[in-house]
Design a protein around this motif. Structure first.
Motif, mmCIF file in Angstrom:
data_model
loop_
_atom_site.group_PDB
_atom_site.id
_atom_site.type_symbol
_atom_site.label_atom_id
_atom_site.label_comp_id
_atom_site.label_asym_id
_atom_site.label_seq_id
_atom_site.Cartn_x
_atom_site.Cartn_y
_atom_site.Cartn_z
ATOM 1 N N PHE A 1 -6.861 -18.999 -0.937
ATOM 2 C CA PHE A 1 -5.650 -18.962 -1.039
ATOM 3 C C PHE A 1 -5.489 -17.850 -2.113
ATOM 4 C CE2 PHE A 1 -1.417 -18.995 -3.033
ATOM 5 C CZ PHE A 1 -0.705 -18.621 -1.977
ATOM 6 N N CYS A 2 -6.050 -17.724 -3.263
ATOM 7 C CA CYS A 2 -5.772 -16.916 -4.319
ATOM 8 C C CYS A 2 -6.568 -15.641 -3.961
ATOM 9 C CB CYS A 2 -6.659 -17.463 -5.668
ATOM 10 S SG CYS A 2 -5.807 -18.630 -6.239
ATOM 11 N N PHE A 3 -7.616 -15.417 -3.337
ATOM 12 C CA PHE A 3 -8.372 -14.363 -2.688
ATOM 13 C C PHE A 3 -7.543 -13.612 -1.903
ATOM 14 C CE2 PHE A 3 -11.257 -12.092 0.285
ATOM 15 C CZ PHE A 3 -11.990 -11.349 -0.476
ATOM 16 N N LEU A 4 -6.889 -14.442 -0.837
ATOM 17 C CA LEU A 4 -6.137 -13.737 0.203
ATOM 18 C C LEU A 4 -4.873 -13.139 -0.582
ATOM 19 C CD1 LEU A 4 -5.389 -13.247 3.162
ATOM 20 C CD2 LEU A 4 -4.195 -15.683 3.103
ATOM 21 N N ASP A 5 -4.313 -13.663 -1.607
ATOM 22 C CA ASP A 5 -2.992 -13.170 -2.085
ATOM 23 C C ASP A 5 -3.368 -12.169 -2.881
ATOM 24 O OD1 ASP A 5 -0.183 -13.462 -3.465
ATOM 25 O OD2 ASP A 5 -1.642 -13.567 -5.328
ATOM 26 N N LEU A 6 -4.405 -11.707 -3.679
ATOM 27 C CA LEU A 6 -4.852 -10.608 -4.125
ATOM 28 C C LEU A 6 -5.380 -9.563 -3.391
ATOM 29 C CD1 LEU A 6 -5.532 -9.336 -7.021
ATOM 30 C CD2 LEU A 6 -7.829 -10.467 -6.793
ATOM 31 N N LEU A 7 -5.906 -9.726 -2.191
ATOM 32 C CA LEU A 7 -6.440 -8.957 -1.401
ATOM 33 C C LEU A 7 -4.978 -8.229 -0.436
ATOM 34 C CD1 LEU A 7 -8.411 -7.257 0.382
ATOM 35 C CD2 LEU A 7 -8.485 -9.501 2.111
ATOM 36 N N CYS A 8 -3.908 -9.168 -0.282
ATOM 37 C CA CYS A 8 -2.865 -8.663 0.468
ATOM 38 C C CYS A 8 -1.991 -7.750 -0.736
ATOM 39 C CB CYS A 8 -2.012 -9.730 0.603
ATOM 40 S SG CYS A 8 -2.514 -10.779 1.884
ATOM 41 N N GLN A 9 -1.847 -8.070 -2.156
ATOM 42 C CA GLN A 9 -1.527 -7.306 -2.903
ATOM 43 C C GLN A 9 -2.221 -5.825 -3.053
ATOM 44 O OE1 GLN A 9 1.347 -7.781 -4.541
ATOM 45 N NE2 GLN A 9 1.438 -9.965 -3.712
ATOM 46 N N PHE A 10 -3.366 -5.700 -2.958
ATOM 47 C CA PHE A 10 -4.194 -4.473 -2.896
ATOM 48 C C PHE A 10 -3.696 -3.784 -1.589
ATOM 49 C CE2 PHE A 10 -7.924 -6.261 -5.508
ATOM 50 C CZ PHE A 10 -7.020 -6.004 -7.023
ATOM 51 N N ILE A 11 -3.630 -4.503 -0.626
ATOM 52 C CA ILE A 11 -3.190 -3.666 0.613
ATOM 53 C C ILE A 11 -1.783 -3.189 0.664
ATOM 54 C CG2 ILE A 11 -2.564 -3.996 3.115
ATOM 55 C CD1 ILE A 11 -5.141 -5.990 3.187
ATOM 56 N N ILE A 12 -0.814 -3.711 -0.156
ATOM 57 C CA ILE A 12 0.495 -3.352 -0.226
ATOM 58 C C ILE A 12 0.451 -2.148 -1.242
ATOM 59 C CG2 ILE A 12 2.853 -3.985 -1.149
ATOM 60 C CD1 ILE A 12 2.710 -6.838 -0.022
ATOM 61 N N GLU A 13 -0.090 -2.221 -2.280
ATOM 62 C CA GLU A 13 -0.103 -1.059 -3.167
ATOM 63 C C GLU A 13 -1.017 0.035 -3.015
ATOM 64 O OE1 GLU A 13 -1.375 -2.915 -6.839
ATOM 65 O OE2 GLU A 13 0.225 -4.364 -6.844
ATOM 66 N N PHE A 14 -1.883 -0.033 -1.889
ATOM 67 C CA PHE A 14 -2.612 1.154 -1.882
ATOM 68 C C PHE A 14 -1.890 2.072 -1.604
ATOM 69 C CE2 PHE A 14 -5.409 3.640 1.281
ATOM 70 C CZ PHE A 14 -6.383 3.742 0.442
ATOM 71 N N PRO A 15 -1.995 3.486 -1.930
ATOM 72 C CA PRO A 15 -3.501 3.837 -2.764
ATOM 73 C C PRO A 15 -3.384 3.604 -4.204
ATOM 74 C CG PRO A 15 -2.109 5.698 -2.151
ATOM 75 C CD PRO A 15 -1.491 4.687 -1.700
ATOM 76 N N ALA A 16 -2.082 3.233 -4.588
ATOM 77 C CA ALA A 16 -1.912 3.294 -6.062
ATOM 78 C C ALA A 16 -2.217 1.822 -6.519
ATOM 79 C CB ALA A 16 -0.573 3.798 -6.608
ATOM 80 N N ILE A 17 -3.382 1.415 -6.535
ATOM 81 C CA ILE A 17 -3.910 -0.080 -7.041
ATOM 82 C C ILE A 17 -4.071 -0.083 -8.649
ATOM 83 C CG2 ILE A 17 -5.379 -1.648 -6.684
ATOM 84 C CD1 ILE A 17 -6.173 -0.527 -4.080
ATOM 85 N N ASP A 18 -3.175 -0.839 -9.058
ATOM 86 C CA ASP A 18 -3.502 -1.290 -10.443
ATOM 87 C C ASP A 18 -4.250 -2.376 -10.535
ATOM 88 O OD1 ASP A 18 -3.166 -1.499 -13.127
ATOM 89 O OD2 ASP A 18 -0.963 -1.722 -13.411
#
Length: 381
Positions: free
Chosen positions: A211-228
């Motif tokens: 769950f934590c890995f999926l949540d972080l991956l989804c946040q990266f997808i949403i923020e792309f290309p400006a990933i913090d």
């Protein structure tokens, strides 16, 4: 950006609509603010590059510099109160004040540049060019998910935030449960033999990591290309990534070396690092609860204060450690001379060896004498 509204009167009329339309109006203004922030960031980056690359005698009073500033002036961001009233005069006044403040800011920056060495100036220009190139590359890359998509709305909803908070809390409780169960099992077996893994705990650990890995991956997808990778949505994304790495190692060790919790060195180290998951619950959960407006502002302020005091505490401990090392070198040299000149079999020789026989023992003895680990009179005797 203001093409959505034909006149300031319509902007003022939006605030008088009925209550069920206020959320929609607030979303529209939030989008406007976000767009204006992006425009302002781009224009101020251009302004910074133009000011720093210009000669030192080009101050804002100069005609050429004034033309540059007027050309790259960012649009004014109207406050919500002025928009609701529809007062064009006050908005223009605020825009002029912000423009003058920006001009004075960059004037001060240019004045400071006169005392900066050429090497530092070149490094600053390289850093500005690097940031500008990074921003331009990010602007050219397409976003993977639209901000109006259902996935974004779900991940930013209060329900998903609540689920994430529950998972973090349960994961911290699982760490405590595993430690308590391992101690009880070892006691029942008379401290002999391995401690078997509980299937229920292993499955829960796998689910929480997924769950934590999926949540972080989804946040990266949403923020792309400006990933913090440093701050993220809670300000502690770097810490979340570190904890996620520990969870990954925990899952790998449980499946690669089952029932070897207290026998395998790899599993021992990974299990001891599980305290990071407890710290994550203590640090991140108040932030999430504050965003959900659950009335934990005082706890959030205390956690923030403790985290902010960590770096000053580190710097305060540095001179203490240096002083302790200095005196330890002096004392250990004197103890070494005394040990070589006196009888090895005497009681005094044995006591000096126990307290000052080596450099690390000397450091520990002085540390205990300073902070109450032992009385300095006993150490002197």
């Amino acid at each position: 950006t203001y093409e959505r509204f034909s006149s300031p009167k319509e902007l003022g009329a939006c605030s008088t609509h009925k209550m069920d339309e206020e959320d929609e109006v607030a979303d529209v203004f939030a989008e406007i603010r976000a767009e204006m922030d992006e425009v302002l960031a781009r224009h101020e980056t251009k302004m910074r590059r133009a000011m720093l690359s210009a000669p030192n005698h080009h101050l804002p009073g100069h005609r050429a510099t004034g033309q540059v500033e007027d050309h790259i002036q960012a649009p004014a961001i109207l406050p919500m109160r002025q928009v609701s009233k529809g007062t064009r005069e006050s908005s223009e006044t605020g825009a002029n004040e912000r423009s003058s403040s920006r001009k004075s800011h960059w004037t001060n920056q240019l004045n400071k540049q006169e005392g900066v060495s050429p090497v530092n100036r070149v490094l600053q220009q390289i850093d500005i060019q690097h940031q500008s190139a990074k921003a331009s590359v990010s602007a050219k890359l397409p976003s993977l998910v639209s901000q109006d998509s259902m996935v974004v709305k779900i991940l930013r909803s209060k329900s998903w935030t609540l689920m994430r908070s529950v998972v973090m809390a349960l994961d911290a409780m699982l760490v405590v449960f595993d430690a308590a169960r391992a101690c009880m099992t070892a006691r029942d077996t008379k401290w002999k033999g391995p401690v078997p893994d509980l299937t229920f705990s292993v499955v829960l650990a796998d689910c929480f990591f997924a769950f934590c890995f999926l949540d972080l991956l989804c946040q990266f997808i949403i923020e792309f290309p400006a990933i913090d990778l440093v701050k993220g949505r809670t300000g502690y994304r770097w810490f979340n990534i570190l904890v996620l790495l520990q969870q990954l190692l925990q899952v790998v060790s449980q499946h690669a070396q089952p029932n070897q919790r207290l026998l395998s060195t790899f599993r021992i180290v990974v299990t001891q690092l599980s305290i990071l998951r407890l710290l994550r619950a203590c640090i991140v959960l108040p932030e999430l609860a504050a965003k959900m407006q659950l009335g934990v502002q005082e706890l959030r302020v205390m956690i923030r204060s403790l985290m902010g005091a960590f770096q000053p505490l580190l710097w305060c401990s540095t001179p203490f450690l240096l002083l302790l090392t200095t005196f330890a070198v002096f004392v250990s040299e004197g103890a070494l001379v005394w040990l070589l000149k006196h009888d090895v079999d005497s009681d005094a020789h044995v006591k000096v060896v126990e307290s000052f026989g080596t450099f690390d023992r000397t450091m520990l003895s002085l540390y205990k004498a300073l902070l109450g680990g032992m009385d300095w009179g006993d150490l002197y005797a």
